[in-house]
Design a protein around this motif. Structure first.
Motif, PDB file in Angstrom:
ATOM      1  N   PHE A 277       0.800  -1.212   0.000  1.00  0.00           N
ATOM      2  CA  PHE A 277       0.000   0.000   0.000  1.00  0.00           C
ATOM      3  C   PHE A 277       0.841   1.273   0.000  1.00  0.00           C
ATOM      4  N   GLU A 278       2.152   1.134   0.165  1.00  0.00           N
ATOM      5  CA  GLU A 278       3.030   2.286   0.004  1.00  0.00           C
ATOM      6  C   GLU A 278       3.486   2.459  -1.448  1.00  0.00           C
ATOM      7  N   GLU A 279       3.173   1.478  -2.286  1.00  0.00           N
ATOM      8  CA  GLU A 279       3.548   1.559  -3.692  1.00  0.00           C
ATOM      9  C   GLU A 279       2.589   2.475  -4.448  1.00  0.00           C
ATOM     10  N   ALA A 280       3.103   3.134  -5.460  1.00  0.00           N
ATOM     11  CA  ALA A 280       2.268   4.000  -6.292  1.00  0.00           C
ATOM     12  C   ALA A 280       1.451   3.151  -7.267  1.00  0.00           C
ATOM     13  N   ASP A 281       0.391   3.734  -7.767  1.00  0.00           N
ATOM     14  CA  ASP A 281      -0.438   3.085  -8.791  1.00  0.00           C
ATOM     15  C   ASP A 281       0.269   3.256 -10.131  1.00  0.00           C
ATOM     16  N   ARG A 282       1.230   2.375 -10.395  1.00  0.00           N
ATOM     17  CA  ARG A 282       2.059   2.538 -11.586  1.00  0.00           C
ATOM     18  C   ARG A 282       2.357   1.216 -12.294  1.00  0.00           C
ATOM     19  N   PHE A 283       1.752   0.128 -11.813  1.00  0.00           N
ATOM     20  CA  PHE A 283       2.101  -1.185 -12.358  1.00  0.00           C
ATOM     21  C   PHE A 283       1.129  -1.609 -13.458  1.00  0.00           C
ATOM     22  N   ASP A 284       1.684  -2.283 -14.437  1.00  0.00           N
ATOM     23  CA  ASP A 284       0.842  -2.851 -15.495  1.00  0.00           C
ATOM     24  C   ASP A 284       0.155  -4.126 -15.026  1.00  0.00           C
ATOM     25  N   LEU A 285       0.837  -4.889 -14.167  1.00  0.00           N
ATOM     26  CA  LEU A 285       0.322  -6.194 -13.766  1.00  0.00           C
ATOM     27  C   LEU A 285       0.724  -6.508 -12.333  1.00  0.00           C
TER      28      LEU A 285
ATOM     29  N   LEU B 216      -9.169 -12.769   1.356  1.00  0.00           N
ATOM     30  CA  LEU B 216     -10.022 -12.577   0.174  1.00  0.00           C
ATOM     31  C   LEU B 216     -10.339 -11.105  -0.121  1.00  0.00           C
ATOM     32  N   PRO B 217     -10.544 -10.255   0.897  1.00  0.00           N
ATOM     33  CA  PRO B 217     -10.795  -8.835   0.580  1.00  0.00           C
ATOM     34  C   PRO B 217      -9.670  -8.161  -0.193  1.00  0.00           C
ATOM     35  N   LEU B 218      -8.475  -8.750  -0.169  1.00  0.00           N
ATOM     36  CA  LEU B 218      -7.365  -8.177  -0.940  1.00  0.00           C
ATOM     37  C   LEU B 218      -7.658  -8.169  -2.434  1.00  0.00           C
ATOM     38  N   LEU B 219      -8.547  -9.046  -2.876  1.00  0.00           N
ATOM     39  CA  LEU B 219      -8.898  -9.073  -4.300  1.00  0.00           C
ATOM     40  C   LEU B 219      -9.410  -7.720  -4.764  1.00  0.00           C
ATOM     41  N   ASP B 220     -10.017  -6.986  -3.851  1.00  0.00           N
ATOM     42  CA  ASP B 220     -10.547  -5.659  -4.202  1.00  0.00           C
ATOM     43  C   ASP B 220      -9.446  -4.603  -4.255  1.00  0.00           C
ATOM     44  N   GLU B 221      -8.260  -4.919  -3.720  1.00  0.00           N
ATOM     45  CA  GLU B 221      -7.196  -3.930  -3.613  1.00  0.00           C
ATOM     46  C   GLU B 221      -6.157  -4.016  -4.723  1.00  0.00           C
ATOM     47  N   PHE B 222      -6.024  -5.178  -5.359  1.00  0.00           N
ATOM     48  CA  PHE B 222      -4.917  -5.356  -6.301  1.00  0.00           C
ATOM     49  C   PHE B 222      -4.956  -4.362  -7.451  1.00  0.00           C
ATOM     50  N   LEU B 223      -6.150  -4.046  -7.941  1.00  0.00           N
ATOM     51  CA  LEU B 223      -6.249  -3.108  -9.062  1.00  0.00           C
ATOM     52  C   LEU B 223      -6.094  -1.649  -8.627  1.00  0.00           C
ATOM     53  N   SER B 224      -5.865  -1.432  -7.341  1.00  0.00           N
ATOM     54  CA  SER B 224      -5.578  -0.063  -6.888  1.00  0.00           C
ATOM     55  C   SER B 224      -4.130   0.322  -7.180  1.00  0.00           C
ATOM     56  N   ARG B 225      -3.299  -0.687  -7.503  1.00  0.00           N
ATOM     57  CA  ARG B 225      -1.892  -0.423  -7.788  1.00  0.00           C
ATOM     58  C   ARG B 225      -1.476  -0.907  -9.178  1.00  0.00           C
TER      59      ARG B 225
ATOM     60  N   ARG C 207      -3.342 -29.684  -6.030  1.00  0.00           N
ATOM     61  CA  ARG C 207      -2.445 -29.654  -7.188  1.00  0.00           C
ATOM     62  C   ARG C 207      -3.143 -29.062  -8.411  1.00  0.00           C
ATOM     63  N   ASN C 208      -4.415 -28.775  -8.275  1.00  0.00           N
ATOM     64  CA  ASN C 208      -5.182 -28.132  -9.342  1.00  0.00           C
ATOM     65  C   ASN C 208      -5.233 -26.635  -9.055  1.00  0.00           C
ATOM     66  N   VAL C 209      -4.489 -25.886  -9.835  1.00  0.00           N
ATOM     67  CA  VAL C 209      -4.337 -24.444  -9.600  1.00  0.00           C
ATOM     68  C   VAL C 209      -5.182 -23.671 -10.607  1.00  0.00           C
ATOM     69  N   SER C 210      -6.072 -22.862 -10.093  1.00  0.00           N
ATOM     70  CA  SER C 210      -6.892 -22.007 -10.958  1.00  0.00           C
ATOM     71  C   SER C 210      -6.184 -20.668 -11.179  1.00  0.00           C
ATOM     72  N   LEU C 211      -6.242 -20.190 -12.404  1.00  0.00           N
ATOM     73  CA  LEU C 211      -5.655 -18.899 -12.754  1.00  0.00           C
ATOM     74  C   LEU C 211      -6.777 -17.927 -13.090  1.00  0.00           C
ATOM     75  N   TYR C 212      -6.816 -16.819 -12.358  1.00  0.00           N
ATOM     76  CA  TYR C 212      -7.863 -15.815 -12.529  1.00  0.00           C
ATOM     77  C   TYR C 212      -7.250 -14.501 -13.034  1.00  0.00           C
ATOM     78  N   HIS C 213      -8.048 -13.764 -13.786  1.00  0.00           N
ATOM     79  CA  HIS C 213      -7.601 -12.484 -14.349  1.00  0.00           C
ATOM     80  C   HIS C 213      -8.624 -11.399 -14.062  1.00  0.00           C
ATOM     81  N   ALA C 214      -8.124 -10.235 -13.714  1.00  0.00           N
ATOM     82  CA  ALA C 214      -8.977  -9.059 -13.564  1.00  0.00           C
ATOM     83  C   ALA C 214      -8.307  -7.870 -14.234  1.00  0.00           C
ATOM     84  N   GLN C 215      -9.129  -6.993 -14.774  1.00  0.00           N
ATOM     85  CA  GLN C 215      -8.628  -5.805 -15.469  1.00  0.00           C
ATOM     86  C   GLN C 215      -9.414  -4.602 -15.035  1.00  0.00           C
ATOM     87  N   ARG C 216      -8.705  -3.514 -14.822  1.00  0.00           N
ATOM     88  CA  ARG C 216      -9.354  -2.282 -14.407  1.00  0.00           C
ATOM     89  C   ARG C 216     -10.277  -1.776 -15.516  1.00  0.00           C
ATOM     90  N   ALA C 217     -11.427  -1.338 -15.126  1.00  0.00           N
ATOM     91  CA  ALA C 217     -12.406  -0.846 -16.116  1.00  0.00           C
ATOM     92  C   ALA C 217     -11.916   0.451 -16.741  1.00  0.00           C
TER      93      ALA C 217
END
Length: 217
Positions: free
Chosen positions: A137-145, A158-167, A207-217
């Protein structure tokens, strides 16, 4: 110096535990991981208490991290020429894979200073350069991924899922633990197979790993 420091920390938890260089199957990567060969024994009550209080998760390559590393090697377009942050980096396996796949910049982020030390040691081992952060949370919103591997093992995260696209503009999340994963902005891309190193004899379902993707609107 960094590896010696990690070894000392591990020895304080488990006196006979050793860090060894381990090659990751189906990758060109290697990591300093706990040596399973001399840990095939029951833990004492005191060792169990110490492990639960301060688990050395940075000394394992968890299944989701291995799956993410393999995926980025096969699909480098996700990171090529981009600024990437690996959240909850642990051993740094996903961050290192991103750097190997051509990322412009990679920040390994973990709140545990020992994990950051492990990321440094493993980056050196693989001949890549990373940046490091102890506070997302000290990082700037400057990352592509934003990369996230094996962080949702605790449902409190789980609530962190809402925070990842803030950076970052996009997020890739690899997880083998949450079976009822539902989030309005994340969609599952595919299912990957992997396992934890050293092998913890986890149930096959992990051993079954799901890969999820989210993109900022």
């Amino acid at each position: 110096m960094t590896v010696a420091h990690l070894q000392q920390a591990l020895s304080e938890l488990l006196g006979d535990a050793q860090l060894v260089v381990s090659e990751l199957p189906e990758t060109a990567l290697k990591l300093w991981l706990i040596d399973a060969e001399n840990m095939d024994r029951a833990f004492t009550a005191e060792e169990t208490r110490r492990i639960l209080h301060e688990p050395p998760y940075w000394s394992f390559c968890w299944a989701s991290g291995l799956a993410m590393a393999r995926y980025l090697a096969q699909q480098p377009h996700w990171v090529e020429g981009k600024r990437v942050l690996d959240f909850g980096a642990g051993s740094g396996v996903a961050a290192i894979a991103a750097a190997k796949a051509g990322a412009l910049e990679v920040v390994a982020c973990d709140l545990d200073p020992l994990a950051i030390d492990a990321c440094r040691a493993n980056a050196t081992l693989n001949g890549v350069e990373l940046q490091y952060s102890l506070d997302f949370f000290e990082e700037a919103d400057r990352f592509d991924l934003i990369l996230v591997a094996d962080v949702l093992y605790d449902r409190a995260n789980l609530p962190l899922l809402d925070e990842f696209l803030s950076r970052g503009r996009e997020a890739l999340v690899a997880d083998s633990r949450v079976r009822d994963f539902q989030h309005p902005i994340y969609r599952r891309l595919e299912m990957l197979e992997a396992f934890t190193l050293p092998d913890l004899a986890e149930p096959m379902e992990f051993r079954n790993v799901s890969l999820y993707h989210a993109q900022r609107a």
